[in-house]
Design an enzyme around this catalytic site. Structure first.
Site, PDB file in Angstrom:
ATOM      1  N   HIS A 109      12.794  -1.916   7.694  1.00  0.00           N
ATOM      2  CA  HIS A 109      12.199  -3.179   8.109  1.00  0.00           C
ATOM      3  C   HIS A 109      10.855  -2.836   8.748  1.00  0.00           C
ATOM      4  CE1 HIS A 109      12.264  -6.992  10.833  1.00  0.00           C
ATOM      5  NE2 HIS A 109      11.481  -7.137   9.780  1.00  0.00           N
ATOM      6  N   ASP A 110       9.784  -3.397   8.227  1.00  0.00           N
ATOM      7  CA  ASP A 110       8.452  -2.964   8.661  1.00  0.00           C
ATOM      8  C   ASP A 110       8.258  -3.082  10.165  1.00  0.00           C
ATOM      9  OD1 ASP A 110       8.315  -5.757   8.620  1.00  0.00           O
ATOM     10  OD2 ASP A 110       6.794  -5.848   7.043  1.00  0.00           O
ATOM     11  N   THR A 111       8.876  -4.086  10.793  1.00  0.00           N
ATOM     12  CA  THR A 111       8.738  -4.211  12.244  1.00  0.00           C
ATOM     13  C   THR A 111       9.434  -3.076  12.970  1.00  0.00           C
ATOM     14  OG1 THR A 111       8.690  -6.616  11.961  1.00  0.00           O
ATOM     15  CG2 THR A 111       8.955  -5.796  14.194  1.00  0.00           C
TER      16      THR A 111
ATOM     17  N   ARG B 159       0.844  -1.189   0.000  1.00  0.00           N
ATOM     18  CA  ARG B 159       0.000   0.000   0.000  1.00  0.00           C
ATOM     19  C   ARG B 159       0.880   1.240   0.000  1.00  0.00           C
ATOM     20  NH1 ARG B 159      -2.012   0.173   6.257  1.00  0.00           N
ATOM     21  NH2 ARG B 159       0.038  -0.156   7.183  1.00  0.00           N
TER      22      ARG B 159
ATOM     23  N   ASN C 205       9.888 -14.628  17.260  1.00  0.00           N
ATOM     24  CA  ASN C 205       8.764 -14.743  16.328  1.00  0.00           C
ATOM     25  C   ASN C 205       7.964 -15.983  16.687  1.00  0.00           C
ATOM     26  OD1 ASN C 205       7.026 -14.723  14.176  1.00  0.00           O
ATOM     27  ND2 ASN C 205       8.594 -14.563  12.610  1.00  0.00           N
TER      28      ASN C 205
END
Length: 505
Positions: A264-266, A39, A326
């Site tokens: 990094h999206d995190t 997006r 994770n």
């Protein structure tokens, strides 16, 4: 892990920063790429608040190409360009002159190879491809796993960039000036023509020193990788470059700055945790299909006990470290729903969660970390088969509500156990508050069960944490958010509605 582009107090350094827009309302574009969708979001920053408007959403699909599971970067690039053009239109619709900057984040570890002129050389092979099978063991024979972790602090997952590069058969014979760029850095090259490797994403490769100061040459040598292929590092908040003139004309967006964010999206998501100073060390779950649970620290935890426990140390914005693990998240529920729908049932998640909230408690448990749950397919059947009976006469969950209740109670207890382990390994007290961000923050039942299991307050939100973190770094670089420590999180708190879950009993 403070490095170039950041100051010791957590502010962005002046070097490489775009022109200041202090006190002005600004509109920035956040390109947010996930492993199943992407997006472009417009971020509006005004009066100490951030608001988000969707400009464009699109799918991201894996395809078999040249014998490997690969990403269609060409299709992603077309969608990104369309999204940026739409974001600029949206900004003008809000009475602003257009975009003030652009930032890009994505999933980790995957990369593209580029030639001397920046042209893509071959496919961007996905982390799910089988080419890395057995590579981690082979590299461990050259550099022991203990040594790898001591150097990088990264858990040795088979898809780590280091192992992908060790399996790479396209590096030999590359012309001088070729390089390797992680996915968000590849997009940055397409936008600006500049090559850099953003630090937070670099930290996930398994090839960056835990200090964040450079590459682990010992590991690159063992993997057969020429360090010259890797671009210089850039920190969040530094300016990568400006949009190429021809592209700016094509999209109608102007030659605006492209700012390095927590790519990094995190990293972007955890930056948007609305914590306060007294919450340190900040405990978080970035919750979605998978759950990343851990602590935000100022230094990595590099001892052998952390490696054996499966924890990893990922670089964060402003020199922080995400000490995390994770574990499975809503993957188990979504896969169970998929099975029921394939069997002809109509299942609506909100109604299913409401029914699970009224199902009897503490009847069954599973181990959500069991590798048997990693693969897709017939998840409800596998959960039933694996469930341990705690009470009652039934031998397994008999209804969808009971099965979902089993999954969520098991997840909550796993969160408790892993956060407790993180605190023990980091020699930190159990925090009095846990922050849950991302799509899973909307799951009120799981949030309440987690609060009950841990005995601490759970603060849920923001859901759009990754986009908010991306926008916030750009806004700070532009001067629209102050440089003071905690400034970004103060703006996040003002910009989002949070829900608090107190432990019961």
């Amino acid at each position: 892990m403070t490095g170039p582009g950041t100051t010791a107090d957590g502010g962005a350094a002046a070097s490489g920063a775009p022109r200041s827009l202090a006190g002005a309302s600004v509109a920035v574009a956040a390109v947010d790429l996930g492993a199943t969708s992407g997006r472009v979001m417009l971020g509006l920053v005004e009066d100490g608040r951030i608001s988000l408007l969707p400009a464009h959403r699109f799918e991201n699909r894996l395809e078999q190409r040249d014998g490997h599971l690969s990403w269609d970067i060409g299709a992603l690039w077309a969608e990104i360009r369309h999204g940026l053009a739409q974001a600029s239109v949206l900004a003008r619709d809000q009475g602003l002159p257009g975009l003030s900057s652009i930032g890009v984040d994505s999933w980790a570890v995957d990369y593209g190879i580029v030639g001397p002129g920046g042209e893509q050389a071959g496919e961007v092979i996905a982390y799910r491809d089988h080419r890395t099978d057995g590579v981690a063991d082979a590299l461990a024979a050259r550099v022991p796993r203990e040594r790898q972790f001591a150097l990088t602090g990264i858990a040795q997952q088979p898809f780590n960039t280091l192992y992908q590069l060790a399996a790479e058969d396209r590096l030999t014979g590359l012309p001088a000036g070729s390089g390797v760029l992680l996915v968000p850095d590849l997009v940055g090259l397409l936008l600006t023509g500049e090559r850099r490797t953003e630090r937070t994403n670099a930290s996930t490769t398994g090839a960056l020193l835990a200090s964040g100061d450079g590459w682990a040459s010992e590991l690159l040598d063992a993997a057969g990788v020429d360090p010259a292929l890797l671009a210089p590092l850039i920190a969040p908040g530094e300016q990568l470059g400006t949009v190429r003139p021809g592209l700016a004309r094509e999209l109608g967006i102007g030659e605006v700055p492209v700012v390095a964010v927590g790519s990094h999206d995190t990293a972007s998501a955890v930056l948007a945790v609305p914590a306060r100073e007294e919450d340190a060390p900040v405990a978080f779950i970035s919750s979605g299909t998978w759950s990343l649970i851990g602590l935000e620290l100022r230094a990595p935890v590099l001892d052998e006990a952390a490696r054996e426990a499966g924890f990893t140390n990922e670089g964060g914005v402003d020199g922080t470290v995400r000490f995390l693990k994770n574990v499975s998240g809503m993957w188990l529920v979504s896969e169970a729903i998929r099975q029921w729908e394939e069997d002809g049932a109509r299942v609506e998640l909100e109604g299913l969660l409401a029914a699970a909230a009224h199902a009897p408690a503490d009847r069954f448990r599973i181990d959500p970390t069991d590798p048997a749950f990693l693969a897709p397919g017939r998840m409800a059947d596998r959960v039933r088969a694996a469930a341990t009976v705690l009470s009652g006469d039934d031998r397994s969950p008999s209804t969808p509500a009971e099965l979902v209740r089993c999954i969520l109670e098991s997840l909550a207890e796993t969160y408790r156990d892993e956060l407790t382990a993180a605190c023990r390994l980091a020699r930190a007290p159990l925090p009095h508050r846990l922050h849950v961000v991302g799509g899973g923050s909307r799951n009120a039942l799981l949030n309440q069960l987690t609060a009950d299991a841990l005995g601490v307050e759970v603060v849920a939100g923001p859901m759009e944490a990754t986009a908010l973190g991306n926008v916030a770094v750009q806004a700070r670089a532009l001067g629209a958010i102050g440089q003071e420590p905690g400034g970004i999180r103060a703006v996040i708190r003002e910009s989002t509605e949070l829900e608090v879950f107190a432990p019961r009993g």
